[in-house]
Design a protein around this motif. Structure first.
Motif, PDB file in Angstrom:
ATOM      1  N   ALA A  92       1.037  -1.298   0.014  1.00 58.22           N
ATOM      2  CA  ALA A  92       0.134   0.112   0.082  1.00 58.22           C
ATOM      3  C   ALA A  92       0.780   1.106   0.550  1.00 58.22           C
ATOM      4  CB  ALA A  92      -0.882  -0.070   1.164  1.00 58.22           C
ATOM      5  N   HIS A  93       2.351   1.296   0.721  1.00 59.84           N
ATOM      6  CA  HIS A  93       3.381   2.216   0.909  1.00 59.84           C
ATOM      7  C   HIS A  93       3.750   2.794  -1.036  1.00 59.84           C
ATOM      8  CE1 HIS A  93       5.561  -0.622   2.092  1.00 59.84           C
ATOM      9  NE2 HIS A  93       6.624   0.943   1.692  1.00 59.84           N
ATOM     10  N   VAL A  94       3.571   1.638  -1.698  1.00 59.06           N
ATOM     11  CA  VAL A  94       4.179   1.405  -2.952  1.00 59.06           C
ATOM     12  C   VAL A  94       3.474   2.211  -4.281  1.00 59.06           C
ATOM     13  CG1 VAL A  94       5.876   0.914  -4.258  1.00 59.06           C
ATOM     14  CG2 VAL A  94       6.640   0.405  -1.649  1.00 59.06           C
ATOM     15  N   PRO A  95       2.876   3.649  -4.289  1.00 57.47           N
ATOM     16  CA  PRO A  95       2.187   4.005  -5.519  1.00 57.47           C
ATOM     17  C   PRO A  95       2.344   3.309  -6.738  1.00 57.47           C
ATOM     18  CG  PRO A  95       2.915   5.434  -4.934  1.00 57.47           C
ATOM     19  CD  PRO A  95       3.259   4.515  -3.804  1.00 57.47           C
ATOM     20  N   GLU A  96       4.314   3.432  -7.126  1.00 61.41           N
ATOM     21  CA  GLU A  96       4.543   2.769  -8.913  1.00 61.41           C
ATOM     22  C   GLU A  96       6.379   2.810  -8.257  1.00 61.41           C
ATOM     23  OE1 GLU A  96       4.713   6.525 -10.988  1.00 61.41           O
ATOM     24  OE2 GLU A  96       6.059   7.482  -9.313  1.00 61.41           O
ATOM     25  N   VAL A  97       6.036   1.825  -9.296  1.00 58.66           N
ATOM     26  CA  VAL A  97       7.717   1.392  -9.104  1.00 58.66           C
ATOM     27  C   VAL A  97       8.500   1.636 -10.491  1.00 58.66           C
ATOM     28  CG1 VAL A  97       7.120  -0.546  -7.375  1.00 58.66           C
ATOM     29  CG2 VAL A  97       6.557  -1.132 -10.364  1.00 58.66           C
ATOM     30  N   GLU A  98       9.899   1.962  -9.991  1.00 57.58           N
ATOM     31  CA  GLU A  98      10.772   1.545 -11.545  1.00 57.58           C
ATOM     32  C   GLU A  98      11.055   0.449 -11.751  1.00 57.58           C
ATOM     33  OE1 GLU A  98      13.646   4.960 -10.179  1.00 57.58           O
ATOM     34  OE2 GLU A  98      14.452   3.835 -10.266  1.00 57.58           O
ATOM     35  N   ILE A  99      11.366   0.224 -13.248  1.00 60.28           N
ATOM     36  CA  ILE A  99      11.238  -0.887 -14.006  1.00 60.28           C
ATOM     37  C   ILE A  99      12.827  -1.078 -14.001  1.00 60.28           C
ATOM     38  CG2 ILE A  99      11.044  -2.400 -16.309  1.00 60.28           C
ATOM     39  CD1 ILE A  99       8.326  -0.563 -16.296  1.00 60.28           C
ATOM     40  N   GLY A 100      12.985  -1.873 -13.789  1.00 62.78           N
ATOM     41  CA  GLY A 100      15.046  -2.066 -14.019  1.00 62.78           C
ATOM     42  C   GLY A 100      15.262  -3.459 -15.116  1.00 62.78           C
ATOM     43  N   ALA A 101      14.738  -3.014 -16.480  1.00 63.65           N
ATOM     44  CA  ALA A 101      15.032  -4.042 -17.551  1.00 63.65           C
ATOM     45  C   ALA A 101      16.812  -4.296 -17.750  1.00 63.65           C
ATOM     46  CB  ALA A 101      14.588  -3.646 -18.684  1.00 63.65           C
ATOM     47  N   THR A 102      17.116  -5.716 -17.436  1.00 66.23           N
ATOM     48  CA  THR A 102      18.119  -5.956 -17.698  1.00 66.23           C
ATOM     49  C   THR A 102      18.384  -7.866 -17.827  1.00 66.23           C
ATOM     50  OG1 THR A 102      20.371  -5.683 -16.778  1.00 66.23           O
ATOM     51  CG2 THR A 102      18.478  -7.006 -14.795  1.00 66.23           C
ATOM     52  N   VAL A 103      19.860  -7.982 -17.946  1.00 64.36           N
ATOM     53  CA  VAL A 103      19.882  -9.380 -18.684  1.00 64.36           C
ATOM     54  C   VAL A 103      21.519  -9.810 -17.101  1.00 64.36           C
ATOM     55  CG1 VAL A 103      21.300 -10.878 -19.979  1.00 64.36           C
ATOM     56  CG2 VAL A 103      19.346  -9.071 -20.915  1.00 64.36           C
ATOM     57  N   ALA A 104      21.108 -10.745 -17.051  1.00 66.32           N
ATOM     58  CA  ALA A 104      21.740 -11.412 -16.391  1.00 66.32           C
ATOM     59  C   ALA A 104      23.430 -12.428 -16.614  1.00 66.32           C
ATOM     60  CB  ALA A 104      21.365 -12.499 -14.451  1.00 66.32           C
ATOM     61  N   SER A 150      34.289 -15.527  -5.198  1.00 63.41           N
ATOM     62  CA  SER A 150      33.358 -16.093  -5.802  1.00 63.41           C
ATOM     63  C   SER A 150      31.955 -16.784  -6.382  1.00 63.41           C
ATOM     64  CB  SER A 150      33.915 -18.184  -4.850  1.00 63.41           C
ATOM     65  OG  SER A 150      35.882 -18.080  -4.996  1.00 63.41           O
ATOM     66  N   LEU A 151      31.711 -16.706  -7.502  1.00 62.48           N
ATOM     67  CA  LEU A 151      30.327 -16.980  -7.645  1.00 62.48           C
ATOM     68  C   LEU A 151      30.650 -18.482  -7.914  1.00 62.48           C
ATOM     69  CD1 LEU A 151      29.635 -14.633 -10.529  1.00 62.48           C
ATOM     70  CD2 LEU A 151      28.611 -13.927  -8.213  1.00 62.48           C
ATOM     71  N   ARG A 152      29.147 -18.951  -7.607  1.00 65.73           N
ATOM     72  CA  ARG A 152      28.665 -20.342  -7.362  1.00 65.73           C
ATOM     73  C   ARG A 152      27.639 -20.780  -9.314  1.00 65.73           C
ATOM     74  NH1 ARG A 152      30.588 -22.692  -2.923  1.00 65.73           N
ATOM     75  NH2 ARG A 152      30.946 -21.300  -1.110  1.00 65.73           N
ATOM     76  N   PRO A 153      27.518 -22.233  -9.233  1.00 66.15           N
ATOM     77  CA  PRO A 153      26.813 -22.610 -10.263  1.00 66.15           C
ATOM     78  C   PRO A 153      25.198 -21.885  -9.692  1.00 66.15           C
ATOM     79  CG  PRO A 153      28.429 -24.099 -10.086  1.00 66.15           C
ATOM     80  CD  PRO A 153      28.213 -23.189  -8.589  1.00 66.15           C
ATOM     81  N   GLY A 154      24.810 -21.184 -10.741  1.00 69.31           N
ATOM     82  CA  GLY A 154      23.128 -21.307 -10.594  1.00 69.31           C
ATOM     83  C   GLY A 154      23.621 -19.654 -10.144  1.00 69.31           C
ATOM     84  N   ASP A 155      24.133 -19.097  -9.712  1.00 69.93           N
ATOM     85  CA  ASP A 155      24.108 -17.244  -9.269  1.00 69.93           C
ATOM     86  C   ASP A 155      24.226 -16.776 -10.161  1.00 69.93           C
ATOM     87  OD1 ASP A 155      24.707 -18.483  -6.704  1.00 69.93           O
ATOM     88  OD2 ASP A 155      26.536 -17.573  -6.831  1.00 69.93           O
ATOM     89  N   MET A 156      23.639 -15.787 -10.405  1.00 72.35           N
ATOM     90  CA  MET A 156      23.243 -14.579 -11.275  1.00 72.35           C
ATOM     91  C   MET A 156      23.581 -13.730 -10.992  1.00 72.35           C
ATOM     92  SD  MET A 156      18.997 -15.619 -12.592  1.00 72.35           S
ATOM     93  CE  MET A 156      18.762 -17.130 -12.684  1.00 72.35           C
ATOM     94  N   LEU A 157      24.717 -13.020 -11.867  1.00 69.86           N
ATOM     95  CA  LEU A 157      24.947 -11.611 -11.783  1.00 69.86           C
ATOM     96  C   LEU A 157      24.485 -10.727 -13.262  1.00 69.86           C
ATOM     97  CD1 LEU A 157      27.517  -9.604 -10.409  1.00 69.86           C
ATOM     98  CD2 LEU A 157      28.920 -10.582 -12.680  1.00 69.86           C
ATOM     99  N   MET A 158      23.823  -9.733 -13.175  1.00 73.13           N
ATOM    100  CA  MET A 158      22.893  -9.030 -13.360  1.00 73.13           C
ATOM    101  C   MET A 158      23.789  -7.874 -13.673  1.00 73.13           C
ATOM    102  SD  MET A 158      19.640  -7.113 -11.789  1.00 73.13           S
ATOM    103  CE  MET A 158      19.268  -8.176 -10.380  1.00 73.13           C
ATOM    104  N   LEU A 159      24.302  -7.365 -15.173  1.00 75.75           N
ATOM    105  CA  LEU A 159      24.913  -6.431 -16.060  1.00 75.75           C
ATOM    106  C   LEU A 159      24.813  -5.421 -16.058  1.00 75.75           C
ATOM    107  CD1 LEU A 159      24.971  -8.409 -19.766  1.00 75.75           C
ATOM    108  CD2 LEU A 159      26.428  -8.088 -18.130  1.00 75.75           C
ATOM    109  N   GLY A 160      23.145  -4.653 -14.908  1.00 77.88           N
ATOM    110  CA  GLY A 160      23.131  -3.518 -14.674  1.00 77.88           C
ATOM    111  C   GLY A 160      21.887  -2.607 -14.802  1.00 77.88           C
TER     112      GLY A 160
END
Length: 207
Positions: A60-72, A164-174
């Motif tokens: 209820a306290h969030v009337p709108e959101v920012e869309i963060g389109a990205t690739v990981a 160290s990243l592990r199998p299945g981890d996702m790293l967004m490009l931004g």
């Protein structure tokens, strides 16, 4: 390719030139007093994950959101990328980058995750990736990954220097600047030919 079991999902801040330029001189102010020398990461914990097609409920306290389109990048091992996936890194609009973005980015359901992991050798060079972001069928943003500060390979190499990243981890490009906003009732679609379409509808949280 089949979806690898998910590990930790990491977001990356300030990896688009426009985002870095928009912050500008603020990076030289206290408490940091200088631009970051290493990638700036944050975690999207499991409570934030939403599937492709899911309804995402806004408090209820969030009337709108920012869309963060990205690739990981989806990791096959600590140093090897299995493939790429679409993400929508939702956040509560804010203008304070000095604090960890837990309250603005880690609400329940605030990370939509695509259902297609495209193998690295099939998806092509991330530098030419281009996403289209539509709200209720209207084009609101085009995200061009040619504008990255660190390329996908450079980002992975720099992150691997301190963790160290592990199998299945996702790293967004931004996420780029000019992020569209959406409200309850809106349908968000993020698409790219090689990775398909990630679509979710926002709804008000039940009282």
């Amino acid at each position: 390719m089949s979806v690898i079991e998910r590990g930790t999902v990491y977001g990356t801040l300030m990896n688009f030139r426009g985002e870095l330029d928009a912050i500008g001189a603020k990076m030289s102010e206290p408490p940091y007093k200088a631009p970051p020398q290493a990638p700036v990461l944050y975690v999207k914990p499991a409570n934030t994950w939403s599937e492709n097609g899911a309804v995402i409920h806004l408090p209820a306290h969030v009337p709108e959101v920012e869309i963060g389109a990205t690739v990981a990048m989806v990791m096959k091992s600590a140093t090897e990328v299995a493939g790429y996936i679409l993400l929508n890194d939702l956040s509560v609009p804010h203008d304070n980058f000095f604090r960890p973005p837990v309250k603005t980015k880690c609400l329940d359901g605030f990370l939509a995750i695509g259902d297609r992991v495209r193998a690295r050798n099939e998806a092509g060079d991330p530098a030419v990736f281009k996403l289209q972001v539509k709200v209720n069928g209207e084009l609101k943003q085009t995200v061009r990954f040619a504008e990255l500060v660190r390329s996908a390979d450079k980002l992975l190499a720099d992150v691997s220097e301190f963790m160290s990243l592990r199998p299945g981890d996702m790293l967004m490009l931004g996420c780029d600047t000019g992020r569209p906003r959406a409200r309850a009732g809106d349908r968000i679609e993020i698409s790219m030919p090689a990775l398909g379409t990630l679509a979710n509808t926002l709804a008000a949280e039940a009282a």
